[in-house]
Design a protein around this motif. Structure first.
Motif, mmCIF file in Angstrom:
data_model
loop_
_atom_site.group_PDB
_atom_site.id
_atom_site.type_symbol
_atom_site.label_atom_id
_atom_site.label_comp_id
_atom_site.label_asym_id
_atom_site.label_seq_id
_atom_site.Cartn_x
_atom_site.Cartn_y
_atom_site.Cartn_z
ATOM 1 N N VAL A 177 6.929 -47.389 -11.004
ATOM 2 C CA VAL A 177 5.514 -48.071 -11.209
ATOM 3 C C VAL A 177 4.627 -47.081 -10.279
ATOM 4 C CG1 VAL A 177 4.144 -49.710 -10.446
ATOM 5 C CG2 VAL A 177 6.296 -50.201 -11.613
ATOM 6 N N PHE A 178 4.939 -46.683 -9.160
ATOM 7 C CA PHE A 178 4.104 -45.775 -8.386
ATOM 8 C C PHE A 178 3.635 -44.703 -8.980
ATOM 9 C CE2 PHE A 178 5.302 -48.469 -4.269
ATOM 10 C CZ PHE A 178 4.719 -49.412 -4.762
ATOM 11 N N LEU A 179 4.787 -44.219 -9.558
ATOM 12 C CA LEU A 179 4.735 -42.717 -10.278
ATOM 13 C C LEU A 179 3.609 -42.569 -11.421
ATOM 14 C CD1 LEU A 179 6.175 -40.047 -10.516
ATOM 15 C CD2 LEU A 179 7.536 -41.031 -12.570
ATOM 16 N N GLN A 180 3.339 -43.951 -12.073
ATOM 17 C CA GLN A 180 2.196 -44.018 -13.104
ATOM 18 C C GLN A 180 0.893 -44.467 -12.383
ATOM 19 O OE1 GLN A 180 2.573 -43.609 -16.428
ATOM 20 N NE2 GLN A 180 4.617 -43.032 -16.170
ATOM 21 N N ALA A 181 1.079 -45.126 -11.189
ATOM 22 C CA ALA A 181 -0.180 -45.788 -10.803
ATOM 23 C C ALA A 181 -0.909 -44.722 -9.625
ATOM 24 C CB ALA A 181 0.079 -46.867 -9.987
ATOM 25 N N LEU A 182 -0.150 -43.994 -9.247
ATOM 26 C CA LEU A 182 -0.678 -43.214 -8.054
ATOM 27 C C LEU A 182 -1.913 -42.195 -8.466
ATOM 28 C CD1 LEU A 182 -0.894 -42.971 -4.744
ATOM 29 C CD2 LEU A 182 0.745 -41.317 -4.708
ATOM 30 N N PRO A 183 -1.275 -41.422 -9.654
ATOM 31 C CA PRO A 183 -2.240 -40.430 -10.141
ATOM 32 C C PRO A 183 -3.627 -40.946 -10.540
ATOM 33 C CG PRO A 183 -0.014 -39.865 -10.920
ATOM 34 C CD PRO A 183 -0.154 -41.248 -10.238
ATOM 35 N N VAL A 184 -3.580 -42.185 -11.165
ATOM 36 C CA VAL A 184 -4.623 -42.859 -11.934
ATOM 37 C C VAL A 184 -5.550 -43.331 -10.349
ATOM 38 C CG1 VAL A 184 -5.347 -45.001 -12.683
ATOM 39 C CG2 VAL A 184 -3.218 -44.019 -13.593
ATOM 40 N N LEU A 185 -5.070 -43.400 -9.414
ATOM 41 C CA LEU A 185 -5.916 -43.561 -8.133
ATOM 42 C C LEU A 185 -6.542 -42.463 -7.696
ATOM 43 C CD1 LEU A 185 -6.813 -46.511 -6.620
ATOM 44 C CD2 LEU A 185 -4.772 -46.013 -5.061
ATOM 45 N N THR A 186 -5.815 -41.296 -7.423
ATOM 46 C CA THR A 186 -5.937 -40.203 -6.795
ATOM 47 C C THR A 186 -6.799 -39.072 -7.732
ATOM 48 O OG1 THR A 186 -3.869 -39.490 -6.835
ATOM 49 C CG2 THR A 186 -4.359 -40.679 -4.818
ATOM 50 N N TYR A 187 -6.323 -38.981 -8.691
ATOM 51 C CA TYR A 187 -6.687 -37.959 -9.561
ATOM 52 C C TYR A 187 -7.730 -38.521 -10.492
ATOM 53 C CZ TYR A 187 -2.108 -35.941 -8.090
ATOM 54 O OH TYR A 187 -1.068 -35.288 -7.485
ATOM 55 N N ARG A 188 -8.947 -37.819 -10.582
ATOM 56 C CA ARG A 188 -10.435 -38.400 -11.127
ATOM 57 C C ARG A 188 -10.393 -37.279 -12.467
ATOM 58 N NH1 ARG A 188 -15.206 -38.710 -7.110
ATOM 59 N NH2 ARG A 188 -14.423 -36.383 -6.667
ATOM 60 N N GLN A 189 -10.295 -38.038 -13.607
ATOM 61 C CA GLN A 189 -10.474 -37.476 -14.805
ATOM 62 C C GLN A 189 -11.541 -38.050 -15.554
ATOM 63 O OE1 GLN A 189 -6.886 -36.759 -16.788
ATOM 64 N NE2 GLN A 189 -5.666 -35.940 -14.794
ATOM 65 N N LYS A 190 -12.550 -37.413 -15.818
ATOM 66 C CA LYS A 190 -13.641 -38.167 -16.482
ATOM 67 C C LYS A 190 -13.544 -38.794 -17.840
ATOM 68 C CE LYS A 190 -17.168 -35.818 -13.707
ATOM 69 N NZ LYS A 190 -18.518 -35.320 -13.506
ATOM 70 N N SER A 191 -12.685 -37.975 -18.540
ATOM 71 C CA SER A 191 -12.577 -38.400 -20.059
ATOM 72 C C SER A 191 -11.213 -38.914 -20.492
ATOM 73 C CB SER A 191 -12.567 -36.972 -20.886
ATOM 74 O OG SER A 191 -11.547 -36.125 -20.481
ATOM 75 N N ARG A 192 -10.254 -39.091 -19.329
ATOM 76 C CA ARG A 192 -9.245 -39.719 -19.526
ATOM 77 C C ARG A 192 -9.111 -41.085 -20.002
ATOM 78 N NH1 ARG A 192 -3.926 -39.850 -15.409
ATOM 79 N NH2 ARG A 192 -2.569 -40.796 -16.586
ATOM 80 N N VAL A 193 -8.215 -41.430 -20.933
ATOM 81 C CA VAL A 193 -7.887 -42.994 -21.480
ATOM 82 C C VAL A 193 -6.519 -43.336 -20.975
ATOM 83 C CG1 VAL A 193 -7.916 -44.300 -23.367
ATOM 84 C CG2 VAL A 193 -9.321 -42.112 -23.569
ATOM 85 N N LEU A 194 -6.728 -44.458 -20.268
ATOM 86 C CA LEU A 194 -5.635 -45.159 -19.328
ATOM 87 C C LEU A 194 -4.768 -45.959 -20.619
ATOM 88 C CD1 LEU A 194 -7.152 -46.352 -16.063
ATOM 89 C CD2 LEU A 194 -5.883 -44.202 -16.543
ATOM 90 N N ARG A 195 -3.434 -45.647 -20.461
ATOM 91 C CA ARG A 195 -2.400 -46.314 -21.256
ATOM 92 C C ARG A 195 -2.427 -47.661 -20.693
ATOM 93 N NH1 ARG A 195 0.329 -41.941 -20.513
ATOM 94 N NH2 ARG A 195 1.880 -43.030 -19.417
ATOM 95 N N ASN A 196 -1.910 -48.711 -21.684
ATOM 96 C CA ASN A 196 -1.750 -50.095 -21.142
ATOM 97 C C ASN A 196 -0.850 -50.090 -20.141
ATOM 98 O OD1 ASN A 196 -3.581 -51.315 -22.863
ATOM 99 N ND2 ASN A 196 -2.085 -51.522 -24.432
ATOM 100 N N GLU A 197 0.249 -49.242 -20.059
ATOM 101 C CA GLU A 197 1.265 -49.059 -19.090
ATOM 102 C C GLU A 197 0.686 -48.634 -17.798
ATOM 103 O OE1 GLU A 197 1.486 -47.678 -21.937
ATOM 104 O OE2 GLU A 197 3.022 -48.667 -23.099
ATOM 105 N N GLU A 198 -0.097 -47.741 -17.759
ATOM 106 C CA GLU A 198 -0.874 -47.118 -16.701
ATOM 107 C C GLU A 198 -1.505 -48.343 -16.149
ATOM 108 O OE1 GLU A 198 -1.229 -42.588 -17.240
ATOM 109 O OE2 GLU A 198 -2.780 -43.837 -18.417
ATOM 110 N N ILE A 199 -2.376 -48.944 -16.731
ATOM 111 C CA ILE A 199 -3.270 -49.983 -15.962
ATOM 112 C C ILE A 199 -2.247 -51.145 -15.589
ATOM 113 C CG2 ILE A 199 -4.972 -51.828 -16.640
ATOM 114 C CD1 ILE A 199 -5.758 -50.173 -18.922
#
Length: 835
Positions: A177-199
């Motif tokens: 879970v943290f493997l998917q969540a931590l990059p979402v929180l710390t790596y800012r990507q303006k054009s990225r689309v989050l998958r349902n699993e990442e959310i």
């Protein structure tokens, strides 16, 4: 009188003292500002370290079921793999948080971290370290420490072993879970689309962090309850009811595991999140009201009046935090949630930036090609590539060096009578240029009196003139080649400019029109999955519809296209239809503007002497933008080589026209290419008609071709041109004839094998017009066959040359199905696209 500008010495001294004090004050301010900036820079560089350290502190304190601590090892492992620079601070923060856990929690967590570090170093030494191994390493660390703790415990039973295994399994899952969540929180990507699993993983991680707040209260209000409701408010505002309910379920489940007495929080938070998300359209106040209503209503059923007031005050505290949150933060969250308007706007802005950058690069390349074309074009013309003063002097010097250098009268001719001798030399050069084979006897009589080496001078001048002509021939070829390159570069630049303008075209969001089409189609009983309007420009309509189709019913052509034709007041036809997934029964259909006119063609031909291969070629093709090209070409001679030349001419010409190149430049380009590839005397005629299928206006492009004829009722109109075939000379003349055709017109194009059939003693044009007037059929193929048969019979069943006839008939486009009108459905408003 104005005030005096003279300043006394005392006043000037006071001013200087004041300036020194002001300078000192500004210096102190600047030092303080610099100190603040250094602190801010330090905080900016270490903000993630501080944030991750705080998260580690709470996760080190977090427990579930009052005895399991799977969060610490999982979070530490991800930090070691993904943020190695924060390993020591985060590890210290985790151990500090574990001080708040029951004994021996700090020793257990410290042992897990040490075992994990040992495993990491060991695998690193063998160069087998990889992020994919992190969950397994965490499982091994947690299980080994728990097993050791169970073995040295007072009793060895199945319950401690089960809890040890459960703790290790939870740590394994949380690592994923943290493997998917931590990059979402710390790596800012303006054009990225989050998958349902990442959310979902991000929500689980945030809820796990809140678990570390269990037991902490401010004024009798639980911090975990306040922050969990604040989190739900944020996500409900950003993503609506589905996301709000999902956050409520996950957060309530994890908090209830941490505190068994708060099991009712799961349903309370889920219902509150759903109600808050349903009022998303009313902005912050409505969302806050939904959360307050949801939490208050369920608190009445799950707890007593005291706990209900406590829960209400916790909700109010969360609402105050929510109202104080800047709108920009909520928009930033919404940008990453698929399906939200902010996400769609973000994706649209990103696509627009990419489009603008692409168009700008294409424009830059176009400017480069235009500059190269200008550079190649800055050369003297072919006429100026002849005699120049320097070349004339070089010519004279070469002649005098070979003939006059050893003559005893050199000083008499060139020193005493320079201008006279130079004039006589120039006259002789002019005579040689007019007649290279001129003899000495035909030169002016003055030469015999002033020069004793007339024959020798004439011979040297004649040989020098041959060299001079040879140089001029190569110069003209170089000039022609550079001119060809300049024209090609100019054509490429124009095509790229057109491409850049097409890329920059941006359509408006046509949501209302899409809803109108969906409503009309659903009234017909069709199941519509999605509608996407690409363009509504008259004549350039493009609409994509994904619908559930029934095999064999053909709803697209029989129902959808006629309905679109009615509401758009323009004939719409099916351009393409593709089955997306046969199992789902969905089909993607592209609808577009139907042409106002359609062209049907017929072809007949025969090779010389009845051979199999004719030197003639023909083609019918769509060039784009509603242009239909009908062309015929006659290669020089007969057989395979003539066929190759004629087909190459038509093929290259069509490709250049399809790319958007100007017609005249395209013909010149093909002509230059044929000159380069045909060192022998091979050439081809080209007869092409470019028919606009929206207006029926036709441009005839004729290059040394036989006349074409238009049959309009009983009238026959000839289309003629006189110029050389393509591939003979560099500067070819192209005749363009523009005519407005009508529905029912029949266009007949032919090669010279047909047109020259009656021989030289007959008026060919009148003979062909009479032949065409006698035709009674209106079918293009039947007309072509009949004309070919008549010509062959006229020649006594002998084919003296390759013969090809291409017949085209212009007709109004008739839709297969009439328009379908639904009462009460208004015509659609079609806004213009913005360039």
């Amino acid at each position: 009188m104005g005030k005096s500008n003279v300043v006394s010495f005392q006043e000037w001294t006071r001013v200087e003292d004041g300036m020194e004090e002001e300078k000192a004050a500004w210096g102190e301010r600047f030092k303080a500002w610099g100190k603040r900036q250094r602190i801010l820079r330090m905080l900016d560089t270490r903000k993630w370290m501080l944030l991750l350290g705080f998260m580690g502190f709470l996760l080190g304190r977090a427990m579930i079921l009052n005895e399991l601590s799977p969060f610490a090892a999982a979070f530490f492992a991800i930090i070691v793999f993904m943020r190695k620079d924060c390993t020591i601070p985060v590890g210290a923060a985790i151990l500090a948080g574990s001080l708040y856990t029951p004994f021996p929690g700090i020793f257990t967590i410290a042992a897990e971290l040490i075992v994990f570090i040992l495993l990491y170093k060991g695998m690193e030494a063998f160069q087998r370290i990889d992020l994919a191994y992190a969950p397994v390493m965490v499982f091994v660390s947690s299980f080994m420490v728990g097993l050791f703790q169970t073995i040295i415990g007072p009793t060895l039973s199945w319950y401690p072993l089960m809890m040890t295994t459960l703790n290790a399994l939870l740590a394994f899952v949380l690592t994923l879970v943290f493997l998917q969540a931590l990059p979402v929180l710390t790596y800012r990507q303006k054009s990225r689309v989050l998958r349902n699993e990442e959310i979902l993983c991000l929500i689980i991680m945030l809820a796990s962090i809140m678990t570390g707040l269990v037991g902490w209260k401010i004024g009798g209000l639980s911090l975990e309850h306040i922050l969990s409701r604040y989190l739900i408010l944020m996500f409900a505002m950003a993503g609506g009811a589905p996301l709000g309910a999902a956050v409520g379920v996950v957060t309530g489940l994890i908090l209830s595991l941490a505190d068994i007495g708060a099991i009712y929080q799961m349903s309370l938070l889920a219902f509150s999140g759903m109600l808050a998300g349903m009022l998303q359209g009313g902005r912050k106040g409505a969302v806050a009201l939904g959360m307050l209503l949801g939490s208050s209503i369920l608190s009445v059923y799950f707890s007593g009046p005291g706990d209900m007031m406590n829960s209400t005050w916790e909700t109010c505290a969360a609402i105050l935090l929510f109202l104080a949150t800047p709108r920009a933060i909520i928009k930033a969250i919404a940008k990453y949630v698929p399906g939200t308007s902010d996400h769609s706007r973000s994706q649209h802005e990103y696509a627009r930036r990419v489009r603008d950058i692409t168009a700008e690069r294409v424009t830059q390349f176009s400017q480069v090609f235009r500059q190269l074309s200008t550079s190649f074009g800055q050369i003297p013309s072919a006429g100026e590539a002849g005699k120049t003063t320097r070349e004339l002097e070089h010519f004279m010097n070469a002649v005098t060096e070979e003939t006059c250098s050893s003559c005893i009268r050199r000083s008499h001719c060139w020193d005493s009578k320079f201008y006279q001798t130079y004039k006589y030399m120039t006259d002789m050069m002019t005579a040689v240029e007019e007649n290279p084979e001129i003899s000495a006897a035909r030169l002016p009589a003055e030469w015999a009196r002033i020069c004793g080496k007339t024959d020798e001078v004439l011979e040297v001048m004649r040989s020098q003139y041959y060299l001079y002509e040879h140089d001029m021939r190569w110069k003209r070829q170089i000039y022609d080649s550079r001119k060809f390159v300049a024209e090609q570069l100019s054509g490429v630049s124009q095509v790229m400019d057109d491409l850049a303008r097409e890329i920059k075209r941006e359509g408006q969001a046509l949501y209302r029109q899409e809803a109108q089409i969906r409503q009309a189609l659903e009234k017909l009983g069709l199941s519509i999955h999605s509608i996407d309007i690409v363009s509504l420009d008259p004549g350039r309509v493009e609409i994509e519809v994904v619908h559930a189709y029934n095999r064999g019913f053909d709803e697209s052509r029989k129902m959808i296209a006629p309905l679109l034709s009615d509401i758009l007041e323009e004939n719409i036809s099916v351009k393409s239809e593709t089955a997306m997934n046969s199992r789902d029964g969905l089909s993607t259909v592209t609808f577009g503007s139907a042409k106002a006119f359609e062209v049907s063609t017929g072809v007949a031909g025969a090779a010389k002497g009845g051979d199999m291969l004719s030197g003639d070629s023909f083609s019918t093709a769509e060039l784009g933008n509603g242009t239909f090209a009908v062309s015929v070409s006659d290669g020089m001679g007969n057989g395979e080589r003539a066929r190759m030349e004629s087909s190459a001419a038509l093929g290259m010409l069509e490709k250049l026209l399809q790319s958007g190149m100007d017609e005249k430049l395209a013909v010149k380009s093909v002509n230059s290419i044929l000159l380069l590839r045909s060192p022998e005397d091979f050439y081809a005629t080209v007869d092409m008609a470019l028919i606009d299928q929206y207006s029926a206006q036709t441009t005839f492009m004729k290059i040394a071709s036989a006349p074409s004829f238009i049959k309009r009722g009983s009238e026959v109109i000839p289309i003629t041109a006189s110029n050389l075939p393509i591939g003979i000379i560099q500067d070819i003349e192209v005749d363009f004839v523009t005519m407005q055709l009508r529905a029912g017109d029949i266009l007949i194009m032919m090669t010279d094998g047909i047109y020259d059939a009656p021989g030289y003693a007959v008026n060919k044009e009148a003979w062909m017009k009479r032949m065409i007037q006698e035709l009674e059929s209106s079918d293009p193929q039947e007309i072509a066959d009949t004309l070919l048969e008549k010509v062959i019979r006229y020649q006594g069943n002998t084919i003296h040359d390759d013969m090809t006839i291409v017949v085209s008939r212009i007709e109004h486009y008739q839709p297969e199905w009439s328009t379908l009108h639904i009462p009460g459905l208004s015509r659609m408003e079609r806004p213009r696209t913005v360039s």
